[in-house]
Motif scaffolding. Structure first.
Motif, PDB file in Angstrom:
ATOM      1  N   GLN A 133       7.543 -10.183   4.768  1.00  0.00           N
ATOM      2  CA  GLN A 133       7.183  -9.860   3.395  1.00  0.00           C
ATOM      3  C   GLN A 133       7.810 -10.841   2.412  1.00  0.00           C
ATOM      4  OE1 GLN A 133       4.893  -7.645   2.402  1.00  0.00           O
ATOM      5  NE2 GLN A 133       5.217  -8.420   0.339  1.00  0.00           N
ATOM      6  N   ILE A 166      -3.656   1.144  -1.793  1.00  0.00           N
ATOM      7  CA  ILE A 166      -2.929   0.432  -2.843  1.00  0.00           C
ATOM      8  C   ILE A 166      -2.995   1.204  -4.152  1.00  0.00           C
ATOM      9  CG2 ILE A 166      -4.906  -0.932  -3.602  1.00  0.00           C
ATOM     10  CD1 ILE A 166      -1.240  -2.143  -3.352  1.00  0.00           C
ATOM     11  N   ASP A 182       0.155   3.170  -4.699  1.00  0.00           N
ATOM     12  CA  ASP A 182       1.241   2.320  -5.181  1.00  0.00           C
ATOM     13  C   ASP A 182       1.098   2.037  -6.672  1.00  0.00           C
ATOM     14  OD1 ASP A 182       1.010   2.111  -2.341  1.00  0.00           O
ATOM     15  OD2 ASP A 182       2.327   0.374  -2.387  1.00  0.00           O
ATOM     16  N   VAL A 241       7.391  -0.818  -4.545  1.00  0.00           N
ATOM     17  CA  VAL A 241       6.702  -0.360  -5.757  1.00  0.00           C
ATOM     18  C   VAL A 241       7.616  -0.449  -6.981  1.00  0.00           C
ATOM     19  CG1 VAL A 241       5.599   1.647  -6.837  1.00  0.00           C
ATOM     20  CG2 VAL A 241       5.174   1.133  -4.440  1.00  0.00           C
ATOM     21  N   ASN A 295      -4.117   2.461   4.485  1.00  0.00           N
ATOM     22  CA  ASN A 295      -4.204   1.663   3.264  1.00  0.00           C
ATOM     23  C   ASN A 295      -4.536   2.513   2.052  1.00  0.00           C
ATOM     24  OD1 ASN A 295      -5.603   0.361   5.762  1.00  0.00           O
ATOM     25  ND2 ASN A 295      -4.629  -1.343   4.732  1.00  0.00           N
ATOM     26  N   MET A 350      -6.446 -10.404   0.618  1.00  0.00           N
ATOM     27  CA  MET A 350      -6.455  -9.051   1.154  1.00  0.00           C
ATOM     28  C   MET A 350      -7.465  -8.899   2.281  1.00  0.00           C
ATOM     29  SD  MET A 350      -7.199  -5.499  -0.931  1.00  0.00           S
ATOM     30  CE  MET A 350      -8.874  -6.025  -1.338  1.00  0.00           C
ATOM     31  N   TYR A 376     -12.543  -2.332  -2.689  1.00  0.00           N
ATOM     32  CA  TYR A 376     -11.367  -2.057  -1.868  1.00  0.00           C
ATOM     33  C   TYR A 376     -11.667  -1.076  -0.720  1.00  0.00           C
ATOM     34  CZ  TYR A 376      -6.606  -0.679  -0.593  1.00  0.00           C
ATOM     35  OH  TYR A 376      -5.458  -0.395   0.109  1.00  0.00           O
ATOM     36  N   PHE A 410       0.326  -5.722  -8.388  1.00  0.00           N
ATOM     37  CA  PHE A 410       1.368  -5.109  -9.212  1.00  0.00           C
ATOM     38  C   PHE A 410       1.402  -5.784 -10.586  1.00  0.00           C
ATOM     39  CE2 PHE A 410       4.310  -3.649  -5.477  1.00  0.00           C
ATOM     40  CZ  PHE A 410       3.324  -2.756  -5.092  1.00  0.00           C
ATOM     41  N   ALA A 465       0.079  -7.486  -2.675  1.00  0.00           N
ATOM     42  CA  ALA A 465       0.585  -6.351  -3.448  1.00  0.00           C
ATOM     43  C   ALA A 465       1.254  -6.819  -4.734  1.00  0.00           C
ATOM     44  CB  ALA A 465       1.570  -5.537  -2.605  1.00  0.00           C
ATOM     45  N   THR A 466       2.005  -7.906  -4.652  1.00  0.00           N
ATOM     46  CA  THR A 466       2.695  -8.429  -5.841  1.00  0.00           C
ATOM     47  C   THR A 466       1.698  -8.859  -6.899  1.00  0.00           C
ATOM     48  OG1 THR A 466       4.454  -9.235  -4.393  1.00  0.00           O
ATOM     49  CG2 THR A 466       4.434 -10.066  -6.647  1.00  0.00           C
ATOM     50  N   GLU A 490       2.099   2.708   0.222  1.00  0.00           N
ATOM     51  CA  GLU A 490       1.798   1.728   1.276  1.00  0.00           C
ATOM     52  C   GLU A 490       2.891   0.675   1.374  1.00  0.00           C
ATOM     53  OE1 GLU A 490      -1.685  -1.567   2.358  1.00  0.00           O
ATOM     54  OE2 GLU A 490      -2.099   0.013   0.894  1.00  0.00           O
ATOM     55  N   ASN A 491       3.452   0.283   0.229  1.00  0.00           N
ATOM     56  CA  ASN A 491       4.470  -0.756   0.218  1.00  0.00           C
ATOM     57  C   ASN A 491       5.884  -0.220  -0.005  1.00  0.00           C
ATOM     58  OD1 ASN A 491       2.929  -3.541   0.237  1.00  0.00           O
ATOM     59  ND2 ASN A 491       1.757  -2.184  -1.097  1.00  0.00           N
TER      60      ASN A 491
END
Length: 264
Positions: free
Chosen positions: A220, A103, A106, A186, A101, A24, A249, A54, A50-51, A181-182
């Motif tokens: 992505q 996260i 999300d 999500v 940004n 990140m 963050y 998540f 992000a994954t 953001e994504n």
């Protein structure tokens, strides 16, 4: 890959978060220093991030002692993050970079979806109508909030300062999926939550989503590399430092943004 003791390398939740943090920072370095000519390929490092978060959110939500507290913590972080990013841009005013940004938004939206799934899973215990209704309402909530926000965003072109402040406040507190953001990515969170006890299905869902992005020519698709640390997850929490990410963050984003603005 084996360790010196001969055991296959295994990762804890903490280890996966650290991997995500490192990737990140590289991605956000590119975001803030793109005006200086930072190479575009630095952005590739951020595609799996992000994954990874998540996945750790799915693990955290599934094992937390209080899901309501978990959701509240993410919601407060989402609102604070939105306010901090807005204030940072207003105070520093580095127009070459936009800080969108968050996260935390999300992840909070993801917890709403996971809470909906919990309601559906409670149907077998009785009161089916109640649980189905609540589950559907929770699942639709981020979409309904998006519909509500559309006319407000459309009218943001010619508004007074007071209206602008109200708009920013509404954006800060709103867990609408259109503000994520994504974006629609999500939805990977509830999919992984459904398969929280079936690792191969979680990995397959990531591969499928990555393939869709690849089909449309988006970088992505590189999120597919997140399956490596997730496949190595050993099911343990690892070290603590619960609030480190919540602080790191926003702090690193503000630092990089301020540094880039100063150098520019």
């Amino acid at each position: 890959m084996k360790t010196k003791q001969g055991h296959f390398l295994q990762l804890t939740t903490f280890d996966i978060k650290v991997i995500g943090l490192v990737l990140m920072v590289i991605d956000h370095f590119h975001q803030n220093f793109a005006p200086f000519g930072a190479p575009a390929w630095l952005d590739w490092f951020g595609r799996p991030v992000a994954t990874l978060f998540f996945f750790t959110a799915v693990v955290g939500f599934a094992h937390t002692h209080s899901k309501k507290t978990y959701m509240l913590r993410l919601y407060i972080s989402m609102v604070v993050m939105a306010i901090l990013m807005n204030l940072t841009q207003q105070i520093i005013g580095f127009e070459q970079v936009q800080l969108i940004n968050n996260i935390f938004r999300d992840l909070f939206i993801g917890t709403i979806f996971m809470a909906a799934i919990d309601q559906f899973e409670k149907v077998k215990g009785g009161h089916a109508g109640k649980h189905i209704s609540l589950g559907v309402l929770l699942f639709l909530l981020p979409f309904l909030l998006s519909i509500i926000m559309m006319p407000l965003l459309a009218s943001s072109g010619s508004i007074s300062l007071a209206q602008k402040l109200i708009m920013q406040a509404l954006l800060a507190i709103n867990p609408a999926i259109m503000l994520a953001e994504n974006g629609a990515m999500v939805l990977l969170i509830p999919i992984m939550y459904i398969f929280r006890n079936v690792r191969w299905a979680q990995l397959l869902s990531i591969v499928v989503v990555a393939a869709i992005y690849g089909f449309f020519g988006s970088t992505q698709w590189m999120m597919i590399f997140a399956i490596i640390p997730i496949a190595l997850y050993n099911g343990t929490k690892g070290r603590g430092m619960k609030y480190f990410f919540y602080i790191f963050y926003p702090a690193h984003l503000i630092f990089l943004y301020a540094l880039a603005a100063w150098l520019y």
